[in-house]
Design a protein around this motif. Structure first.
Motif, PDB file in Angstrom:
ATOM      1  N   TYR A 122       0.826  -1.207   0.000  1.00  0.00           N
ATOM      2  CA  TYR A 122       0.000   0.000   0.000  1.00  0.00           C
ATOM      3  C   TYR A 122       0.865   1.264   0.000  1.00  0.00           C
ATOM      4  O   TYR A 122       0.540   2.255  -0.678  1.00  0.00           O
ATOM      5  N   LYS A 123       1.964   1.226   0.740  1.00  0.00           N
ATOM      6  CA  LYS A 123       2.865   2.381   0.801  1.00  0.00           C
ATOM      7  C   LYS A 123       3.483   2.657  -0.566  1.00  0.00           C
ATOM      8  O   LYS A 123       3.509   3.797  -1.044  1.00  0.00           O
ATOM      9  N   LEU A 124       3.965   1.596  -1.238  1.00  0.00           N
ATOM     10  CA  LEU A 124       4.584   1.760  -2.556  1.00  0.00           C
ATOM     11  C   LEU A 124       3.552   2.197  -3.596  1.00  0.00           C
ATOM     12  O   LEU A 124       3.836   3.033  -4.460  1.00  0.00           O
ATOM     13  N   ARG A 125       2.372   1.609  -3.551  1.00  0.00           N
ATOM     14  CA  ARG A 125       1.339   1.951  -4.529  1.00  0.00           C
ATOM     15  C   ARG A 125       1.009   3.435  -4.473  1.00  0.00           C
ATOM     16  O   ARG A 125       0.766   4.079  -5.508  1.00  0.00           O
ATOM     17  N   THR A 126       1.027   4.003  -3.255  1.00  0.00           N
ATOM     18  CA  THR A 126       0.669   5.410  -3.083  1.00  0.00           C
ATOM     19  C   THR A 126       1.835   6.346  -3.403  1.00  0.00           C
ATOM     20  O   THR A 126       1.664   7.353  -4.102  1.00  0.00           O
ATOM     21  N   SER A 127       3.026   5.998  -2.899  1.00  0.00           N
ATOM     22  CA  SER A 127       4.150   6.943  -2.995  1.00  0.00           C
ATOM     23  C   SER A 127       5.131   6.640  -4.126  1.00  0.00           C
ATOM     24  O   SER A 127       5.651   7.556  -4.762  1.00  0.00           O
ATOM     25  N   GLU A 128       5.405   5.369  -4.377  1.00  0.00           N
ATOM     26  CA  GLU A 128       6.401   5.013  -5.398  1.00  0.00           C
ATOM     27  C   GLU A 128       5.916   3.811  -6.215  1.00  0.00           C
ATOM     28  O   GLU A 128       6.513   2.735  -6.192  1.00  0.00           O
ATOM     29  N   GLU A 158      -6.412  -4.208  -5.733  1.00  0.00           N
ATOM     30  CA  GLU A 158      -6.056  -2.831  -5.403  1.00  0.00           C
ATOM     31  C   GLU A 158      -5.326  -2.121  -6.540  1.00  0.00           C
ATOM     32  O   GLU A 158      -4.931  -0.964  -6.400  1.00  0.00           O
ATOM     33  N   THR A 159      -5.120  -2.806  -7.655  1.00  0.00           N
ATOM     34  CA  THR A 159      -4.480  -2.166  -8.815  1.00  0.00           C
ATOM     35  C   THR A 159      -5.458  -2.181  -9.993  1.00  0.00           C
ATOM     36  O   THR A 159      -6.236  -1.255 -10.173  1.00  0.00           O
ATOM     37  N   VAL A 160      -5.466  -3.240 -10.769  1.00  0.00           N
ATOM     38  CA  VAL A 160      -6.373  -3.279 -11.932  1.00  0.00           C
ATOM     39  C   VAL A 160      -7.817  -3.421 -11.501  1.00  0.00           C
ATOM     40  O   VAL A 160      -8.738  -3.003 -12.216  1.00  0.00           O
ATOM     41  N   THR A 178       2.575  -4.310 -14.860  1.00  0.00           N
ATOM     42  CA  THR A 178       3.049  -3.560 -16.031  1.00  0.00           C
ATOM     43  C   THR A 178       1.898  -2.801 -16.683  1.00  0.00           C
ATOM     44  O   THR A 178       2.017  -1.610 -17.013  1.00  0.00           O
ATOM     45  N   VAL A 179       0.765  -3.491 -16.877  1.00  0.00           N
ATOM     46  CA  VAL A 179      -0.417  -2.855 -17.470  1.00  0.00           C
ATOM     47  C   VAL A 179      -0.924  -1.733 -16.571  1.00  0.00           C
ATOM     48  O   VAL A 179      -1.263  -0.633 -17.041  1.00  0.00           O
ATOM     49  N   TRP A 180      -0.976  -1.990 -15.273  1.00  0.00           N
ATOM     50  CA  TRP A 180      -1.484  -0.991 -14.337  1.00  0.00           C
ATOM     51  C   TRP A 180      -0.579   0.237 -14.287  1.00  0.00           C
ATOM     52  O   TRP A 180      -1.051   1.376 -14.268  1.00  0.00           O
ATOM     53  N   LEU A 181       0.742   0.013 -14.277  1.00  0.00           N
ATOM     54  CA  LEU A 181       1.687   1.130 -14.218  1.00  0.00           C
ATOM     55  C   LEU A 181       1.595   2.007 -15.461  1.00  0.00           C
ATOM     56  O   LEU A 181       1.675   3.236 -15.373  1.00  0.00           O
ATOM     57  N   GLU A 182       1.439   1.385 -16.628  1.00  0.00           N
ATOM     58  CA  GLU A 182       1.312   2.173 -17.856  1.00  0.00           C
ATOM     59  C   GLU A 182       0.087   3.074 -17.796  1.00  0.00           C
ATOM     60  O   GLU A 182       0.135   4.252 -18.191  1.00  0.00           O
ATOM     61  N   ALA A 183      -1.023   2.521 -17.284  1.00  0.00           N
ATOM     62  CA  ALA A 183      -2.238   3.329 -17.151  1.00  0.00           C
ATOM     63  C   ALA A 183      -2.059   4.409 -16.091  1.00  0.00           C
ATOM     64  O   ALA A 183      -2.526   5.550 -16.257  1.00  0.00           O
ATOM     65  N   THR A 184      -1.361   4.082 -15.012  1.00  0.00           N
ATOM     66  CA  THR A 184      -1.146   5.030 -13.923  1.00  0.00           C
ATOM     67  C   THR A 184      -0.261   6.187 -14.365  1.00  0.00           C
ATOM     68  O   THR A 184      -0.521   7.361 -14.047  1.00  0.00           O
ATOM     69  N   LEU A 185       0.799   5.860 -15.114  1.00  0.00           N
ATOM     70  CA  LEU A 185       1.716   6.896 -15.579  1.00  0.00           C
ATOM     71  C   LEU A 185       1.048   7.851 -16.555  1.00  0.00           C
ATOM     72  O   LEU A 185       1.422   9.028 -16.647  1.00  0.00           O
ATOM     73  N   ILE A 219      -1.921   9.061 -16.360  1.00  0.00           N
ATOM     74  CA  ILE A 219      -2.694  10.099 -15.665  1.00  0.00           C
ATOM     75  C   ILE A 219      -1.860  10.843 -14.619  1.00  0.00           C
ATOM     76  O   ILE A 219      -2.304  11.860 -14.092  1.00  0.00           O
ATOM     77  N   SER A 220      -0.651  10.318 -14.320  1.00  0.00           N
ATOM     78  CA  SER A 220       0.170  10.952 -13.277  1.00  0.00           C
ATOM     79  C   SER A 220       0.696  12.318 -13.702  1.00  0.00           C
ATOM     80  O   SER A 220       1.152  13.110 -12.870  1.00  0.00           O
ATOM     81  N   GLN A 221       0.648  12.619 -15.007  1.00  0.00           N
ATOM     82  CA  GLN A 221       1.142  13.903 -15.513  1.00  0.00           C
ATOM     83  C   GLN A 221       0.178  15.043 -15.179  1.00  0.00           C
ATOM     84  O   GLN A 221       0.532  16.214 -15.304  1.00  0.00           O
ATOM     85  N   TYR A 222      -1.032  14.674 -14.753  1.00  0.00           N
ATOM     86  CA  TYR A 222      -2.046  15.692 -14.479  1.00  0.00           C
ATOM     87  C   TYR A 222      -2.056  16.064 -13.005  1.00  0.00           C
ATOM     88  O   TYR A 222      -1.504  15.360 -12.144  1.00  0.00           O
ATOM     89  N   SER A 223      -2.737  17.170 -12.724  1.00  0.00           N
ATOM     90  CA  SER A 223      -2.875  17.621 -11.340  1.00  0.00           C
ATOM     91  C   SER A 223      -3.737  16.654 -10.548  1.00  0.00           C
ATOM     92  O   SER A 223      -4.433  15.816 -11.122  1.00  0.00           O
ATOM     93  N   LYS A 224      -3.719  16.809  -9.240  1.00  0.00           N
ATOM     94  CA  LYS A 224      -4.485  15.917  -8.363  1.00  0.00           C
ATOM     95  C   LYS A 224      -5.978  16.005  -8.682  1.00  0.00           C
ATOM     96  O   LYS A 224      -6.678  14.977  -8.693  1.00  0.00           O
TER      97      LYS A 224
END
Length: 502
Positions: free
Chosen positions: A300-306, A342-344, A385-392, A394-399
């Protein structure tokens, strides 16, 4: 079938062999002997189903031959021939369970009747043997099942052992054998396994746990232990697709359940050792320690912060599991199921990518079906890998914009989803939310919702097993007709035309 004709008179012996079309009786081999000793040698070697023998022969009389035949070939049907009307011979023939007593000079019709009677007796006996054998197999399998029950009644077990002829005064070894190959046709053949040990002098019973797995109980004497150890290596070499997990030996019938339990524990080690064929229990019980309990908080810590570190986290975690062989497969699967949720989660777009690009469907079930930690690790790396690609993406946008994107991904199936619903969720005005979203993404919220639904719809339409009404519902459209209209505007093709094109 084989027929042995034993007579020291050449004319009688040769004449009988040539007087009939033996094939009509199902007899395809005729064996000839000119004295009792030769008849016994051939009967021992050939095991004829029917024996037609003279009573008075040189070297060994027909009666003496028949007495030894009962030991050498007990299933042979016996027919006597004699020209001597001696009451003593008749008594001997009856005592030896002869089918017929044919008087000389021989009448061919009497021989034919005697042969037919023998064949009928053989077939009746064979049917009876099949029934007895099947009954014994069922009783043996039931005994094996009861012997792995910790709470089975000892007196009942002893009675069952006696009924099936399983020794109750030996040492015992329980082991689990399974077919390690994938595929519905990769079965575990209990009969072949039992035959392997029976042919080598051991008494065994077994139970088919499922199509790929058997539990076998072997009775042995203490002096046979070295031979047993060597034969286990032979078995593994001979049956290349089978693995074997050996439990601790048991000194008495009521202790066999422990052998089954430790065999199960040994079998669980195959999850971490895919290249090993033979497993022994190492008394390594499932480790429920602080390390295991800290894993979910770490995730949970990594999913949120790193989140980008989750790939390395899974790889390192699986390597630790392999080195220490803990925890059980079921606990690893349960941990990874939580990670997946908690991911896909149930995001259909991500699930469709996994199904299309990685051939992964029904993630939780596939995890439970994994036979090795390596396969489980492979699935998890693909998922992340699939989840990270989707996460990245949207990560470029504001909260605030990320919150809008996540809200749409969660609620796209709601036909009422619109800018107002999103603004209410964000506690902001529609104008402010619309402006922020357009400024960062370059598109309106309305258009993004439409594109989101259409991207998903295209993937679902390409799948031939879903009806259009179902796809419309899954994508948040009020009706199939409205969905078809929107779909054609977007793609210039109807859903059915799009499916055929794909």
């Amino acid at each position: 079938m084989r027929l042995l004709i034993a007579d020291d008179d050449d004319y009688t012996r040769e004449g009988l062999s040539e007087s009939f079309k033996w094939e009509k009786f199902g007899i395809n081999e005729i064996i000839l002997a000119d004295d009792g000793a030769e008849a016994l040698r051939l009967a021992t070697l050939k095991k004829p189903e029917i024996v037609l023998t003279d009573i008075r022969m040189p070297k060994m009389s027909g009666i003496e031959f028949a007495e030894q035949l009962a030991e050498k070939s007990p299933d042979s049907q016996l027919l006597f021939m004699s020209g001597y009307k001696d009451v003593q011979y008749l008594k001997s023939a009856i005592k030896l369970s002869a089918i017929e007593y044919i008087e000389k000079p021989i009448k061919l019709n009497e021989v034919e009747q005697a042969i037919e009677k023998s064949i009928l007796s053989l077939r009746t006996k064979q049917k009876q043997n099949v029934v007895v054998h099947q009954k014994n197999e069922l009783m043996s399998e039931k005994l094996a099942r009861c012997l792995r029950d910790e709470y089975a009644d000892t007196d009942v077990l002893m009675t069952m052992c006696s009924d099936v002829g399983f020794p109750s005064d030996h040492r015992y070894l329980g082991f689990i054998i399974w077919n390690r190959l994938e595929g519905s046709d990769c079965r575990c053949d209990l009969k072949a396994i039992l035959s392997f040990w029976n042919e080598r002098g051991f008494t065994v019973i077994g139970e088919q746990l499922d199509t790929k797995t058997c539990f076998v109980i072997l009775a042995y004497e203490r002096q046979d232990y070295k031979k047993l150890s060597s034969l286990i290596d032979t078995f593994v070499s001979l049956y290349d697709s089978y693995n074997i997990a050996l439990g601790k030996d048991a000194g008495a019938i009521p202790q066999i359940w422990r052998s089954f339990l430790t065999a199960q524990r040994a079998m669980s080690r195959s999850f971490y050792c895919p290249n090993v064929r033979c497993f022994y229990d190492q008394d390594q019980m499932d480790i429920l320690n602080e390390t295991y309990h800290n894993l979910l908080p770490e995730f949970y810590k990594l999913r949120t912060s790193e989140p980008q570190k989750l790939i390395d986290w899974i790889t390192s975690l699986c390597e630790t599991f392999k080195q220490k062989e803990f925890p059980s497969k079921e606990r690893v699967a349960a941990l990874f199921e939580t990670v997946i949720q908690e991911t896909v989660g149930s995001d259909p777009k991500l699930l469709l990518i996994l199904e299309k690009d990685y051939k992964i469907e029904d993630l939780e079930q596939q995890l439970r079906n994994c036979t090795t930690i390596d396969r489980m690790e492979e699935i998890m790396l693909n998922v992340l890998t699939v989840w990270l690609e989707a996460t990245l993406q949207i990560s470029q946008y504001s909260k605030q914009v990320q919150d809008v994107l996540n809200f749409i991904a969660t609620n796209y199936r709601n036909v009422d989803l619109d800018l107002q619903m999103i603004a209410d969720y964000m506690n902001l005005s529609t104008a402010h939310v619309g402006f922020l979203f357009k400024q960062e993404t370059g598109t309106t919220i309305k258009q993004y919702i439409t594109d989101y639904r259409m991207d998903l719809a295209k993937q679902l339409v390409s799948s031939e097993h879903l009806k259009m009404s179902t796809i419309a519902e899954l994508c948040g459209y009020a009706s199939a007709s409205y969905f078809a209209k929107v779909f054609k505007i977007s793609t210039e093709l109807s859903p059915l035309e799009y499916r055929r094109k794909k």
